[in-house]
Write an enzyme that holds these catalytic residues in place. Sequence first.
Site: not given
Length: 103
Positions: A5, A18
């Site tokens: 990401s 995350y």
Amino acid sequence: MNIASTAALRGAPNGTAYYASKFALRGMTECWRAELRKYNIRVFLVNPSEVVTNFYPTAGLPQKANASKLRPEDIAYMVKAMLEMEDRGFTPELSIFATNPQD
């Protein structure tokens, strides 16, 4: 081919778990690339920004509609291009940003 990401590129408030997982995947990819290079194995990392999927609806979370968010086919197009490159070179890491990620 690992998919992380754009969170692998920077930190943000309230995102420790995350973001740390994405940083870890980035590091793991770099290690694999170094370890497997002698076997002529290319290891890639793709860092997409937000992609419209069914993840949010399935999790019962709202997802703001935005025509500029990435679609799965956008990521697939770029992955295909990376894989089709001749063996004389490769793209070790690619970040794909939506045109208007703040929305």
